[in-house]
Design a protein around this motif. Structure first.
Motif, PDB file in Angstrom:
ATOM      1  N   GLY A   1      11.438  -5.029  -0.360  1.00  0.00           N
ATOM      2  CA  GLY A   1      12.821  -4.921  -0.797  1.00  0.00           C
ATOM      3  C   GLY A   1      13.577  -4.274   0.342  1.00  0.00           C
ATOM      4  N   VAL A   2      14.624  -4.890   0.828  1.00  0.00           N
ATOM      5  CA  VAL A   2      15.226  -4.492   2.105  1.00  0.00           C
ATOM      6  C   VAL A   2      16.692  -4.127   1.921  1.00  0.00           C
ATOM      7  CG1 VAL A   2      15.730  -5.218   4.470  1.00  0.00           C
ATOM      8  CG2 VAL A   2      13.630  -5.986   3.350  1.00  0.00           C
ATOM      9  N   ALA A   3      17.106  -3.034   2.575  1.00  0.00           N
ATOM     10  CA  ALA A   3      18.524  -2.656   2.614  1.00  0.00           C
ATOM     11  C   ALA A   3      18.755  -1.691   3.758  1.00  0.00           C
ATOM     12  CB  ALA A   3      18.952  -1.998   1.292  1.00  0.00           C
ATOM     13  N   ARG A   4      19.706  -2.034   4.619  1.00  0.00           N
ATOM     14  CA  ARG A   4      20.221  -1.159   5.665  1.00  0.00           C
ATOM     15  C   ARG A   4      19.123  -0.468   6.490  1.00  0.00           C
ATOM     16  NH1 ARG A   4      23.136  -0.478   1.218  1.00  0.00           N
ATOM     17  NH2 ARG A   4      22.236   1.549   0.671  1.00  0.00           N
ATOM     18  N   GLY A   5      18.167  -1.263   6.974  1.00  0.00           N
ATOM     19  CA  GLY A   5      17.174  -0.727   7.884  1.00  0.00           C
ATOM     20  C   GLY A   5      15.997  -0.044   7.225  1.00  0.00           C
ATOM     21  N   LYS A   6      15.921  -0.066   5.909  1.00  0.00           N
ATOM     22  CA  LYS A   6      14.767   0.467   5.194  1.00  0.00           C
ATOM     23  C   LYS A   6      14.154  -0.644   4.358  1.00  0.00           C
ATOM     24  CE  LYS A   6      16.315   5.279   4.794  1.00  0.00           C
ATOM     25  NZ  LYS A   6      16.519   6.412   3.855  1.00  0.00           N
ATOM     26  N   ALA A   7      12.867  -0.494   4.071  1.00  0.00           N
ATOM     27  CA  ALA A   7      12.191  -1.489   3.241  1.00  0.00           C
ATOM     28  C   ALA A   7      11.204  -0.808   2.305  1.00  0.00           C
ATOM     29  CB  ALA A   7      11.463  -2.514   4.103  1.00  0.00           C
ATOM     30  N   ILE A   8      11.268  -1.182   1.042  1.00  0.00           N
ATOM     31  CA  ILE A   8      10.205  -0.848   0.101  1.00  0.00           C
ATOM     32  C   ILE A   8       9.092  -1.860   0.305  1.00  0.00           C
ATOM     33  CG2 ILE A   8       9.564  -0.657  -2.326  1.00  0.00           C
ATOM     34  CD1 ILE A   8      12.446  -0.271  -3.013  1.00  0.00           C
ATOM     35  N   VAL A   9       7.869  -1.396   0.300  1.00  0.00           N
ATOM     36  CA  VAL A   9       6.709  -2.281   0.291  1.00  0.00           C
ATOM     37  C   VAL A   9       6.132  -2.267  -1.122  1.00  0.00           C
ATOM     38  CG1 VAL A   9       4.422  -2.740   1.219  1.00  0.00           C
ATOM     39  CG2 VAL A   9       6.216  -1.853   2.720  1.00  0.00           C
ATOM     40  N   TRP A  10       6.131  -3.439  -1.757  1.00  0.00           N
ATOM     41  CA  TRP A  10       5.561  -3.593  -3.096  1.00  0.00           C
ATOM     42  C   TRP A  10       4.155  -4.183  -2.975  1.00  0.00           C
ATOM     43  CZ3 TRP A  10       8.542  -1.692  -6.937  1.00  0.00           C
ATOM     44  CH2 TRP A  10       9.944  -1.706  -6.811  1.00  0.00           C
TER      45      TRP A  10
ATOM     46  N   ASP B   1      -1.565 -10.154 -11.916  1.00  0.00           N
ATOM     47  CA  ASP B   1      -0.853 -10.221 -13.200  1.00  0.00           C
ATOM     48  C   ASP B   1       0.495  -9.512 -13.171  1.00  0.00           C
ATOM     49  OD1 ASP B   1      -1.591  -7.568 -13.109  1.00  0.00           O
ATOM     50  OD2 ASP B   1      -2.708  -7.571 -15.014  1.00  0.00           O
ATOM     51  N   GLY B   2       0.918  -9.036 -11.986  1.00  0.00           N
ATOM     52  CA  GLY B   2       2.217  -8.404 -11.839  1.00  0.00           C
ATOM     53  C   GLY B   2       2.227  -6.903 -12.029  1.00  0.00           C
ATOM     54  N   GLN B   3       1.076  -6.305 -12.315  1.00  0.00           N
ATOM     55  CA  GLN B   3       1.023  -4.850 -12.460  1.00  0.00           C
ATOM     56  C   GLN B   3       1.141  -4.192 -11.086  1.00  0.00           C
ATOM     57  OE1 GLN B   3       0.900  -3.132 -15.514  1.00  0.00           O
ATOM     58  NE2 GLN B   3       1.382  -5.247 -16.167  1.00  0.00           N
ATOM     59  N   LEU B   4       1.950  -3.141 -11.030  1.00  0.00           N
ATOM     60  CA  LEU B   4       2.188  -2.456  -9.759  1.00  0.00           C
ATOM     61  C   LEU B   4       0.961  -1.641  -9.355  1.00  0.00           C
ATOM     62  CD1 LEU B   4       4.254  -1.747  -7.530  1.00  0.00           C
ATOM     63  CD2 LEU B   4       4.933   0.216  -8.931  1.00  0.00           C
ATOM     64  N   ARG B   5       0.470  -1.884  -8.149  1.00  0.00           N
ATOM     65  CA  ARG B   5      -0.636  -1.102  -7.608  1.00  0.00           C
ATOM     66  C   ARG B   5      -0.147   0.079  -6.796  1.00  0.00           C
ATOM     67  NH1 ARG B   5      -5.001  -5.674  -5.419  1.00  0.00           N
ATOM     68  NH2 ARG B   5      -5.778  -6.303  -7.479  1.00  0.00           N
ATOM     69  N   ASP B   6       0.870  -0.178  -5.955  1.00  0.00           N
ATOM     70  CA  ASP B   6       1.326   0.888  -5.059  1.00  0.00           C
ATOM     71  C   ASP B   6       2.673   0.498  -4.471  1.00  0.00           C
ATOM     72  OD1 ASP B   6       1.275   3.275  -3.738  1.00  0.00           O
ATOM     73  OD2 ASP B   6      -0.132   2.645  -2.176  1.00  0.00           O
ATOM     74  N   THR B   7       3.398   1.470  -3.995  1.00  0.00           N
ATOM     75  CA  THR B   7       4.631   1.246  -3.238  1.00  0.00           C
ATOM     76  C   THR B   7       4.645   2.173  -2.033  1.00  0.00           C
ATOM     77  OG1 THR B   7       5.893   2.910  -4.469  1.00  0.00           O
ATOM     78  CG2 THR B   7       5.970   0.645  -5.301  1.00  0.00           C
TER      79      THR B   7
END
Length: 487
Positions: free
Chosen positions: A210-219, A224-230
């Protein structure tokens, strides 16, 4: 690293402006009097398309072909009180082409978003978009309120997710296409950006940004779509990032010199083309996001990259549809929506090579191409082929042909459907019992402008130049979508 919405976002209104994507839209219930005019590609769809069976009009259907092609793209741009100003800002419509026993059933439904409900009530397009200013009447509490959910669609578990670029995935029923609601991957990260091009490993593991203004979240998600880490990373340039790629071990983020230099709306006007900065590639270890390398390349723009792979000596390769600049995003897609033929240079297929010595290079082919795809079973692994659209040219920024480029030989084979077709992105389907990369079908729709209808085509990847093995024809013309997948 623990991340929060506050640390990533500045304002939800600015994020709500970050719409997405690239060309290829047509129409449902197309009028034959416009059949020879490719501007039909930007006409509106009046309503959902109820399930209907297509007619087989050419060839024989291969035995055992069974599955569903999902596609997504904008399908309504105009309302009486106010219209969108940019091709990327129309309301998303998900299409379901289900193939079984030699027959095809087509269903299409608009994503039932808060944006669409507000605008139906007002009789006007209100929300900010990639190239559209907000209307003062727009009620925006988060990026999800502005989401048209119009860019791609992936099957995750037993549901499908309609993806945008600046907000949450939108969950829909895989059969009926009924909208279920936005997916919150973690309560404190609600409505955070989730790109429309996740990278999915052969076992189904999902990586995304997920990207905005020079930063990015790593998903990092399970199949099955369950979040492992960010995690969160700072990027060396505040580039526009619509797509990224990955090997089995690394995330690979291409950073073009179309850089956000100001906070303004619409988002397309917040970026500036700065070729002197060149194009960079950020390579990140999946197991440790702090382990990063940067490669330098000559300046070029892009929307889409293919799956990357890594060789035994550490060399990384991936294909890219390289643009001269990003004028299509900033201006061209706006002009196409308004019926102005854009005299721009189309994208060219190229291979990025990141050497183990720390040097990068761009190997151009001279072949026009966009929407690169490949065998999903080889995502992140060594491969030979890229599937891509081709035939775009100045004055007609919509594809007429499908191509297959072999990186081992440098040869591109193609089939041109002709001027009376708008060719959508096509995807790879393994042949029954086939294990070799060449043992695959290509499947995807075109809009037959002469007939005023959509058609679904199946081609043999090994003999793509021979044209469709079989073709099914609908009784409506649907917008040619941006992206999709075969399940």
């Amino acid at each position: 690293m623990q991340i929060s919405r506050r640390s990533f976002l500045g304002t939800s209104a600015a994020m709500a402006a970050a719409s997405v994507l690239t060309p290829d839209v047509v129409r449902a219930a197309a009028a034959l009097e416009h059949a020879s005019n490719w501007a039909l590609a930007t006409a509106d769809v009046a309503a959902d398309i109820a399930p209907r069976r297509l007619e087989l009009v050419h060839g024989r259907v291969p035995q055992g072909l069974k599955g569903t092609l999902y596609r997504n793209g904008p399908a309504q741009f105009r309302r009486p009180g106010r219209s969108s100003d940019h091709w990327f800002d129309g309301d998303g419509m998900v299409r379901r082409w289900h193939v079984e026993d030699g027959q095809v059933e087509l269903t299409a439904r608009f994503a039932d978003t808060p944006k669409r409900r507000q605008e139906e009530e007002a009789g006007a397009m209100l929300m900010p978009g990639f190239g559209t200013l907000p209307d003062p009447r727009a009620r925006i509490g988060s990026a999800d309120d502005a989401s048209p959910a119009n860019t791609s669609v992936h099957k995750v578990g037993d549901k499908i997710w309609a993806l945008w670029e600046a907000g949450s995935p939108l969950e829909m029923d895989a059969v009926t296409l009924e909208t279920k609601g936005f997916v919150t991957l973690r309560p404190d990260l609600k409505a955070m950006p989730f790109l429309a091009h996740p990278r999915i490993e052969p076992d189904g593991t999902i990586w995304n940004l997920g990207v905005a203004r020079g930063k990015a979240i790593v998903w990092h998600l399970a199949a099955d779509g369950q979040l492992r880490d960010t995690g969160m990373i700072d990027m060396p340039m505040a580039s526009y990032v619509h797509d990224f790629t990955a090997t089995a071990r690394h995330l690979v983020i291409l950073l073009q010199p179309w850089v956000q230099t100001r906070n303004t709306l619409p988002l397309s006007q917040a970026f500036e083309w700065l070729p002197d900065q060149g194009t960079k590639v950020l390579v990140i270890d999946k197991d440790d996001l702090s382990k990063q390398r940067i490669f330098e390349l000559p300046a070029f723009g892009f929307f889409h990259v293919g799956d990357a792979w890594e060789e035994t000596d550490g060399t990384i390769r991936f294909d890219v549809a390289a643009h001269k600049d990003m004028m299509f995003a900033a201006q061209g897609a706006q002009e196409v929506l308004h019926g102005v033929p854009l005299h721009h240079e189309p994208a060219e297929m190229a291979l990025v090579v990141l050497g183990s010595d720390g040097r990068g290079r761009l190997e151009r082919t001279g072949v026009v191409g966009e929407f690169p795809r490949s065998d999903p079973r080889r995502a992140g692994l060594s491969r030979r082929f890229s599937i891509h659209t081709t035939g775009e040219r100045a004055g007609r920024p919509l594809a007429t042909a499908i191509g297959v480029t072999d990186w081992s030989s440098g040869r591109t084979r193609r089939f041109d459907f002709g001027e009376n077709h708008v060719v959508d992105e096509m995807v790879y389907v393994p042949k029954q019992g086939g294990t070799d990369e060449a043992d695959g079908w290509l499947i995807g729709p075109t809009v037959n402008l002469q007939k005023g209808v959509s058609e679904l085509h199946l081609l043999d990847m090994a003999h793509v130049e021979d044209g469709p093995v079989c073709t099914w024809r609908a009784d409506v013309a649907l917008p040619a979508a941006f992206h999709g997948n075969w399940v």
